[in-house]
Write a protein that holds these residues in place. Structure first.
Motif, mmCIF file in Angstrom:
data_model
loop_
_atom_site.group_PDB
_atom_site.id
_atom_site.type_symbol
_atom_site.label_atom_id
_atom_site.label_comp_id
_atom_site.label_asym_id
_atom_site.label_seq_id
_atom_site.Cartn_x
_atom_site.Cartn_y
_atom_site.Cartn_z
ATOM 1 N N GLU A 158 60.552 76.354 40.504
ATOM 2 C CA GLU A 158 60.144 77.755 40.420
ATOM 3 C C GLU A 158 59.452 78.211 41.699
ATOM 4 O O GLU A 158 58.395 78.849 41.686
ATOM 5 C CB GLU A 158 59.272 78.008 39.187
ATOM 6 N N THR A 159 60.049 77.835 42.796
ATOM 7 C CA THR A 159 59.517 78.224 44.092
ATOM 8 C C THR A 159 59.883 79.667 44.411
ATOM 9 O O THR A 159 61.015 80.098 44.189
ATOM 10 C CB THR A 159 60.068 77.291 45.183
ATOM 11 N N GLN A 160 58.951 80.383 44.923
ATOM 12 C CA GLN A 160 59.155 81.746 45.435
ATOM 13 C C GLN A 160 57.894 82.092 46.210
ATOM 14 O O GLN A 160 56.848 81.469 46.001
ATOM 15 C CB GLN A 160 59.348 82.762 44.308
ATOM 16 N N PRO A 161 57.941 83.068 47.074
ATOM 17 C CA PRO A 161 56.693 83.522 47.690
ATOM 18 C C PRO A 161 55.745 83.996 46.593
ATOM 19 O O PRO A 161 56.148 84.701 45.667
ATOM 20 C CB PRO A 161 57.153 84.686 48.574
ATOM 21 N N ASN A 162 54.473 83.577 46.689
ATOM 22 C CA ASN A 162 53.495 83.934 45.658
ATOM 23 C C ASN A 162 53.914 83.410 44.285
ATOM 24 O O ASN A 162 53.865 84.121 43.283
ATOM 25 C CB ASN A 162 53.295 85.460 45.596
ATOM 26 N N GLY A 163 54.321 82.165 44.274
ATOM 27 C CA GLY A 163 54.721 81.533 43.021
ATOM 28 C C GLY A 163 53.513 81.115 42.200
ATOM 29 O O GLY A 163 52.359 81.268 42.599
ATOM 30 N N TRP A 164 53.786 80.516 41.058
ATOM 31 C CA TRP A 164 52.724 80.122 40.140
ATOM 32 C C TRP A 164 52.094 78.793 40.521
ATOM 33 O O TRP A 164 50.923 78.539 40.217
ATOM 34 C CB TRP A 164 53.265 80.022 38.711
ATOM 35 N N PHE A 165 52.858 77.907 41.125
ATOM 36 C CA PHE A 165 52.382 76.556 41.370
ATOM 37 C C PHE A 165 51.896 76.408 42.801
ATOM 38 O O PHE A 165 52.266 77.152 43.697
ATOM 39 C CB PHE A 165 53.490 75.558 41.050
ATOM 40 N N TRP A 166 51.076 75.364 43.009
ATOM 41 C CA TRP A 166 50.420 75.217 44.296
ATOM 42 C C TRP A 166 51.420 75.135 45.442
ATOM 43 O O TRP A 166 51.152 75.645 46.535
ATOM 44 C CB TRP A 166 49.488 73.998 44.305
ATOM 45 N N TRP A 167 52.590 74.541 45.195
ATOM 46 C CA TRP A 167 53.551 74.371 46.292
ATOM 47 C C TRP A 167 54.165 75.697 46.713
ATOM 48 O O TRP A 167 54.787 75.775 47.772
ATOM 49 C CB TRP A 167 54.648 73.370 45.907
ATOM 50 N N ALA A 168 54.000 76.721 45.888
ATOM 51 C CA ALA A 168 54.525 78.040 46.237
ATOM 52 C C ALA A 168 53.410 79.067 46.415
ATOM 53 O O ALA A 168 53.660 80.262 46.450
ATOM 54 C CB ALA A 168 55.505 78.527 45.172
ATOM 55 N N GLN A 169 52.189 78.575 46.524
ATOM 56 C CA GLN A 169 51.069 79.484 46.753
ATOM 57 C C GLN A 169 50.922 79.734 48.249
ATOM 58 O O GLN A 169 49.877 79.492 48.839
ATOM 59 C CB GLN A 169 49.776 78.874 46.181
ATOM 60 N N THR A 170 51.987 80.163 48.843
ATOM 61 C CA THR A 170 52.017 80.430 50.266
ATOM 62 C C THR A 170 53.036 81.520 50.535
ATOM 63 O O THR A 170 54.010 81.669 49.811
ATOM 64 C CB THR A 170 52.383 79.160 51.062
ATOM 65 N N SER A 171 52.767 82.260 51.569
ATOM 66 C CA SER A 171 53.738 83.256 52.009
ATOM 67 C C SER A 171 54.672 82.667 53.052
ATOM 68 O O SER A 171 55.632 83.311 53.461
ATOM 69 C CB SER A 171 53.023 84.464 52.624
ATOM 70 N N SER A 172 54.352 81.436 53.452
ATOM 71 C CA SER A 172 55.078 80.833 54.552
ATOM 72 C C SER A 172 56.218 79.954 54.047
ATOM 73 O O SER A 172 55.976 78.889 53.482
ATOM 74 C CB SER A 172 54.134 79.998 55.421
#
Lengths: 441, 186
Positions: free
Chosen positions: A281-295
């Motif tokens: 569930e990766t996306q910019p501003n995702g729910w999980f820590w690995w997607a808590q980035t805009s980069s």
């Protein structure tokens, strides 16, 4: 083309044992994705899956009833197997015209031109990936995420009792160890091995807790401090540190990946390939820590670091890498074809009509990122898609995977599926259930 | 307040609405370009005056509650020589909505308080927009990113009532209202 142990991706002709992805004609019982004619003893990955295959179960033209479910008596195990190479063109269906005959077909040569991104992948991993490419565009694997947090998940048994079929894909989660240590094989892993041995396919994801000083798999949790959905969000130099050797974050990440390696290693020892939907569930501003980035580049660094750690440092060879976006995929977060075998989004819309739901609005954005040749997987969904409304080109998912409990339990008052809607999905001529998966071993 | 028709006339520069609408669609599309896309089109992503105001606003807790009354969007009556009379939303409103959405995309998880301010403004000003579910999702997400879990769940429940068939609602249900449990230890 040729007799005896022939394997081809694009098509194969010949008598004797012939295995084909794209279509097969020849003497003996012939089964292929594109159609089946003839008698004798021929089996292929397409066996039993094409329209003709299912007809063959009832006794189609040209021969005696095909083995139920098209289980190959010699397809994948022909000499040369299904490793990379060959010029077979994947067939998108059709009868004997399905794809060009593989130049690797004779004598048990190989016909699948798709190689896993995992270096030196096991034969079963190659077989699985070739199979996914083979069914792309003409069939879809049914799937169900099990309720790993229960000591004895009952999801699969529910299907047997209520739908009369087993899902082709068993979804699972490394988060739930059921008390096992980080160096022990978990019950989820044991069940996955059993599911493979029963003819199914295993897919895992991992709600990995956010890496931090001193944290191992024992600290993993879904929501809360240091969890996959953390209350303390990554900040500052976290994404740099987590892939930099010697930092507390990296040491923690490695420890968690070591735990994953124990599980994947156990499956590898049992010759079980795994579709691995890590960092899901990766996306910019995702729910999980690995997607808590805009980069996107930060995420890609994490992905490629993990890929190298598991395949090179830990020597794992049984991974089919699935890039699991959310419903809002972003090209900037895509690690690229060198690190991804298949990919796809998720989908949790409450459909207004379960009977025609196909998640088409999520398909094209994903395909725009992964390309038209890569199988696109609906790796998480609340609602089962209806294959009769997917093919040929609307939303030709290669698999669906209903999230745990969504198959039969209301979520905030809404039923994402009904027994009738699931029966309809499972009854489709395009749907593959566990008993219809050919021998990938 | 300036006459809306005058504003519309100035904004359209006499161009037919269809041309302007098409330009707005393109502008909105390119404002969602992937990271690092760069290029001349980035100029259109410069915040409008209304978005710049957010930078100097007081802290998020003084942000008006979602239920506070806001001025209704200005409607403009635009007529060309041959087109029938149509009623269109003020073009400046459309630009503001697009710029708010673009700003939220760009912020992502980087600045939750700012995202919350912008998202609540968007929800208040454009409650009937096709983007309303996404604006509301950004409210939920910003609260979640700030650790304000109970408030995030309340906003998620509000989404369930307002936008039951939106994919954004399904997303917050899955993650906030019906999340998987934490592992049990036997």
């Amino acid at each position: 083309m040729g007799g005896g142990g022939t394997a081809g991706f694009g098509g194969a002709t010949g008598g004797g044992e012939t295995a084909s992805f794209g279509g097969a004609t020849g003497g003996g019982e012939t089964a292929g994705f594109g159609g089946a004619t003839g008698g004798g003893e021929t089996a292929g990955f397409g066996g039993g899956l094409s329209n003709a295959g299912r007809s063959a179960q009832a006794g189609a033209d040209g021969g005696s009833e095909a083995p139920a479910g098209g289980r190959s008596a010699g397809g994948a195990s022909s000499s040369g197997g299904l490793g990379a190479g060959g010029a077979g063109t994947p067939s998108s269906g059709g009868a004997t015209s399905g794809g060009a005959a593989s130049s690797g077909g004779s004598g048990g040569g190989v016909g699948c031109s798709v190689a896993p991104v995992t270096p030196n992948a096991t034969q079963q991993t190659k077989n699985l990936l070739c199979y996914l490419y083979g069914i792309k565009g003409n069939h879809v694997l049914s799937g169900q995420q099990e309720t790993n947090w229960d000591a004895n998940p009952s999801d699969i048994a529910w299907y047997a009792s209520n739908i009369g079929k087993y899902p082709a894909v068993l979804g699972s989660d490394f988060l739930y160890r059921d008390g096992a240590s980080c160096s022990s094989v978990t019950p989820s892993t044991t069940r996955a091995i059993a599911y493979w041995n029963a003819g199914g396919i295993s897919m895992f994801r991992y709600h990995m807790g956010m890496p931090g000083a001193g944290l191992t798999c024992t600290a993993d949790c879904y929501q809360g401090n240091d969890c996959a959905e953390p209350t303390t969000k990554p900040s500052g130099s976290f994404f740099t540190n987590v892939v930099t050797a010697g930092t507390p974050e990296n040491t923690s990440l490695n420890a968690k990946l070591d735990y994953v390696a124990v599980q994947l290693g156990a499956m590898q020892a049992a010759n079980v390939p795994v579709i691995f939907a890590l960092y899901h569930e990766t996306q910019p501003n995702g729910w999980f820590w690995w997607a808590q980035t805009s980069s996107g580049s930060a995420f890609i660094d994490l992905w490629t670091y993990t890929f190298d750690y598991l395949t090179k440092t830990k020597g794992l060879k049984n991974i089919v890498w699935l890039m699991p976006f959310s419903g809002g995929p972003s090209a900037s977060f895509y690690p690229g074809k060198a690190f991804v075998d298949i990919g796809g989004p998720d989908e949790y819309t409450q459909p207004s009509n379960l009977a025609t739901f196909n998640a088409a609005t999520n398909y094209n954005p994903a395909a725009a990122i992964f390309g038209t040749s890569m199988p696109i997987a609906l790796h998480e969904t609340g609602t089962a898609v209806q294959p009769d409304y997917m093919f040929p080109n609307t939303a030709p998912w290669v698999l669906w995977n209903i999230w745990a409990t969504y198959e039969n339990t209301a979520q905030s008052g809404f039923m994402f599926n009904t027994v009738d809607s699931l029966k309809a999905a499972y009854a489709s001529q395009y749907t593959i259930t566990r008993d219809e998966i050919p021998n990938l071993k | 307040m300036r006459n809306a028709a005058t504003v519309a006339a100035v904004m359209t520069g006499g161009l037919p609405l269809a041309v302007l609408a098409g330009a707005l669609v393109l502008w909105n599309h390119f404002s969602h370009a992937p990271d690092g896309a760069g290029g001349a089109l980035d100029r259109v992503n410069e915040p409008t005056a209304s978005v710049r105001e957010a930078d100097s606003e007081p802290a998020v807790d003084s942000e008006p509650a979602p239920s506070a009354t806001q001025p209704a969007p200005t409607l403009s009556l635009v007529r060309t020589s041959s087109d029938p009379v149509v009623v269109e939303r003020d073009t400046r409103e459309l630009l503001d909505e697009a710029s708010l959405l673009s700003s939220l995309h760009e912020l992502a998880a980087a600045d939750p308080p700012q995202s919350l301010r912008l998202a609540r403004r968007a929800v208040n000003r454009f409650p009937d927009s096709p983007h309303a579910p996404e604006f509301q999702w950004n409210v939920v997400k910003a609260l979640f990113n700030m650790g304000r879990l109970d408030e995030a769940k309340n906003e998620a429940r509000a989404m369930l009532g307002k936008y039951p068939n939106s994919s954004f609602t399904g997303d917050v249900i899955h993650h906030l209202l019906n999340p998987p449990p934490n592992p049990r230890e036997p």
